[in-house]
Design an enzyme around this catalytic site. Structure first.
Site: not given
Length: 787
Positions: A32, A34, A82, A123, A181, A297, A415, A445
């Protein structure tokens, strides 16, 4: 194409694929964190280049579509994701925006010292769900899905042991939607994987995957045996307010039996938020569950309402992600990969190194401009970052460690896949009546579909779910088909024989016949799907829909001049040139002709020009789109008012022009049209607009007072005495707006034979419905000739 634009396209394509794997397949291929970095990078690039934002961008939407195996549920209040903060300054900037955005008495929402109070909670890394209670009883559970539409997983959420089937206590509203969650603890995850190994079942990569896969089982008995937990973090729709603050809401929900995070705290101002974040970060590994950040929040609900929402996220909340992880390693080599559009992209091959618990051997370099910016050489010691445990990227060269044997990174002249010539892209821009050519950041290419890499990616895109939706053609199968030279373009898919398919790895009689049927079933795509499937650079799913809805025929799309395309919503000049160039290319035209000819594809939904698009042109708008130096919308309006037609503007003498505009602007217009190429280009644009059925609208002041001014009419079905185009023109001459869709704002619907859903909706809304005879009578009464 600019480096920013190229990177935006790459990010969108990658994020779309990860969205699909994450939200639909429950098989994410990247962490996540990433994904967050990629999304954050895309968002930043789009903020710097707002003209490149398109409706189909992942920043404009949340997640992906729901699985059809579950009943779909529409969220009455969208389940938004968020915004993210990665650095402390990001959080301080968020606090500044919150403080400046509030317009309420300080005593109502500020804590000590006039600081905004925030709720703080970890979180959790799981699956967002909505729980709907009526009169205290759980009646529905749903996934977030795309934020607007989710999946009904009621039978599964009932198996999660800490979700109350009936609220405790009393005082709850008649209607209460709790959001939170569903996750799996670290210990539960370890137990599940151990038991899966014992029975030879599938193991999971991480607790998030395990939770998502368990919750979305079609067999709820499987879900019941999985160690799932729930933690609520807020509300959706309610029939009555239950508290004045976010923490007050959660404390009330806790009294009613809802599990709430034990780490929930109130912070006075941003510095206390940062202290909370650091504390949780230090204790992260000791927590019994996985977290990937902290959510802050605005605590006061009135302040939340005052701040409101952006397109994708609330302005009053933010997720502060954990920091980047960096390591030193050696750049062993730079290899080049070839994508669907022929882009030749450098990829760093690294001496394997463990970063944030993951072994890293490759990293993205984006393009050669990035290589130059870094000053990268093969053999360098480099710093690799995985922001928030992210995708590896080279962020810095340690120049003082550069060996004498270091070699420069060079773009291949041919190429690496097909051997065709590699050339640097050129960006052609038309501004102020002139074309300028600059070098782009991307090398391509030129082999096109003769290049195996481009062909494979083009076919993968063509058959994808949002394009032609041909099931059974996975990436590996497409690679086999290309490698064995069974297909050389998308058109060859329709020539495949049973004998060829059954010989492929993984295919038997039933699967071969299924694939042939799926290919055959794709022969009647909508125009929008077909345009998207073609893989036109910069044309995503939403832009393809705009092209189809507005131009309503492939021929018009193919013929449209760039300036005409800019009349479409969200199509800028650069994208317009990409579309125009694609259809100007002979190779692309040949592929399209083959698909529509010998392959027998029949495009659906082709017909009349979109009503709103057809009426969107004005003479002043056309003049403005010519980009005459020093001539903006105001001067264009003066020219339209004075001369009335484009030809009159082109041929106006100096005296007339000088009486209309200041000297500098008048000279600019005359100089522009004295260039015959500019004059002919303007005439060609006007001719195409008229040929497409577009027309000049009168100014609003001339519409006011007409008998149908302010009314929206809709034409549906066929007409016998006149074409719908003619009927539309006559109605608009009376001041009406003719739309292509029925809504509560529609005044009258004209329904001829074959009228379908529009007529049904008109009747449901109780709108006035006329047949053709009644329309003719009405036109005659208003003094319009109908013969």
């Amino acid at each position: 194409m600019k480096a920013a634009e190229t990177r935006i396209l790459e990010l969108r394509a990658e994020l779309d694929q990860h969205n699909y794997r994450y939200h639909v397949l429950d098989e994410p291929s990247i962490p996540d964190a990433e994904y967050d970095r990629l999304f954050h990078e895309l968002k930043a690039l789009e903020a710097e280049n707002p003209h490149l934002v398109t409706p189909d961008s992942p920043t404009q939407r949340v997640g992906s579509a729901a699985l059809s195996a579950f009943t779909q549920v529409r969220h009455e209040m969208a389940m938004l994701s968020l915004g993210n903060a990665f650095e402390e300054n990001d959080l301080r900037e968020f606090d500044r925006r919150v403080t400046e955005g509030l317009d309420l008495p300080a005593g109502d929402l500020f804590g000590e010292g006039g600081k905004v109070q925030y709720s703080c909670e970890p979180k959790l890394d799981g699956l967002a769900v909505s729980l709907l209670y009526r009169d205290g009883a759980l009646v529905r559970g749903a996934t977030r899905g795309d934020g607007t539409t989710g999946e009904d997983i009621s039978v599964n959420v009932r198996t999660v042991r800490n979700i109350p089937l009936k609220l405790q206590g009393k005082g709850w509203p008649e209607l209460l939607e709790v959001r939170g969650e569903v996750f799996m603890s670290k210990a539960g995850f370890e137990r599940l994987n151990a038991s899966q190994l014992e029975v030879g079942g599938k193991t999971f990569a991480n607790p998030r995957n395990a939770a998502a896969g368990s919750l979305r089982q079609l067999d709820s008995k499987i879900t019941a045996n999985r160690p799932l937990e729930f933690c609520c973090y807020g509300l959706g729709q309610t029939s009555a307010e239950i508290a004045d603050t976010h923490i007050g809401v959660l404390e009330t929900l806790k009294k009613w039996g809802m599990p709430v995070s034990r780490e929930l705290k109130l912070a006075d101002g941003v510095e206390e938020c940062l202290a909370y974040y650091r504390d949780i970060g230090e204790r992260r590994l000791s927590l019994t569950y996985e977290i990937d950040g902290v959510v802050f929040k605005v605590n006061n609900l009135a302040a939340q309402r005052e701040l409101g929402f952006r397109a994708r996220e609330p302005r009053w909340a933010i997720a502060h992600k954990f920091p980047a992880m960096e390591e030193l390693t050696e750049l062993l080599d730079v290899e080049f990969q070839v994508g669907r559009t022929g882009a030749v992209t450098p990829v760093a091959r690294l001496k394997p190194v463990k970063v944030a618990g993951v072994m890293v051997a490759n990293a993205t370099l984006h393009n050669m401009d990035e290589v130059a910016r870094l000053g990268l050489m093969i053999g360098d010691t480099v710093i690799i970052r995985r922001a928030g445990d992210v995708i590896p990227q080279v962020v810095q060269v340690v120049v003082e460690r550069r060996p004498e044997t270091a070699k420069p990174v060079e773009v291949p002249q041919s190429c690496p896949v097909c051997g065709s010539h590699v050339e640097r892209t050129q960006l052609i821009k038309r501004s102020k009546g002139k074309e300028t050519v600059t070098e782009g950041a991307v090398y391509r290419c030129v082999g096109r579909l003769a290049c195996g890499a481009q062909l494979k990616q083009a076919i993968i895109h063509y058959v994808s779910r949002r394009a032609m939706d041909i099931e059974g053609l996975g990436d590996k199968t497409i690679e086999q088909l290309v490698d064995e030279k069974l297909i050389g373009s998308p058109a060859d898919l329709y020539k495949l024989k049973y004998e060829q398919i059954i010989d492929l790895e993984g295919f038997a009689e039933i699967s071969s016949n299924k694939l042939l049927k799926a290919i055959a079933d794709s022969r009647q795509p909508t125009l929008a799907r077909f345009i998207y499937a073609l893989g036109i650079p910069d044309v995503g799913e939403e832009t393809a829909k705009v092209l189809a809805r507005s131009l309503a025929s492939l021929d018009r799309v193919k013929q449209a001049l760039p300036e005409v395309l800019t009349y479409l919503p969200d199509v800028g000049l650069e994208v317009a040139y990409e579309i125009h160039s694609f259809f100007e290319d002979e190779h692309n035209r040949n592929v399209i002709d083959a698909l529509l000819g010998e392959c027998g594809l029949q495009l659906q939904d082709q017909g009349e020009l979109g009503a709103e698009f057809a009426a969107s042109t004005t003479l002043e708008g056309l003049i403005d789109k010519l980009h005459i130096p020093s001539v903006g919308p105001g001067a264009a309006q003066k020219l339209a008012d004075r001369f009335g037609t484009l030809e009159a503007v082109i041929s106006a003498d100096w005296l007339d022009m000088r009486q209309t505009l200041p000297e500098k602007q008048a000279k600019s217009v005359r100089d522009f049209f004295d260039d015959n190429a500019n004059a002919e280009r303007a005439r060609a644009i006007e001719a195409q607009l008229k040929d497409f059925g577009m027309h000049w609208r009168s100014e609003k002041k001339t519409v006011e007072g007409l008998p149908l001014a302010g009314q929206t009419w809709v034409l549906t079905g066929s007409l016998e005495r006149m074409s719908r185009d003619v009927a539309k023109e006559k109605l608009e001459s009376l001041g009406a707006k003719v739309s292509g869709s029925v809504s509560a704002k529609t005044h009258t619907v004209v329904a001829g034979p074959g009228a379908g859903s529009k007529l049904t909706k008109a009747n449901e809304l109780g709108l006035t419905v006329l047949d053709e005879e009644a329309l003719l009578k009405r036109l005659t009464e208003l003094g319009v000739a109908v013969d």
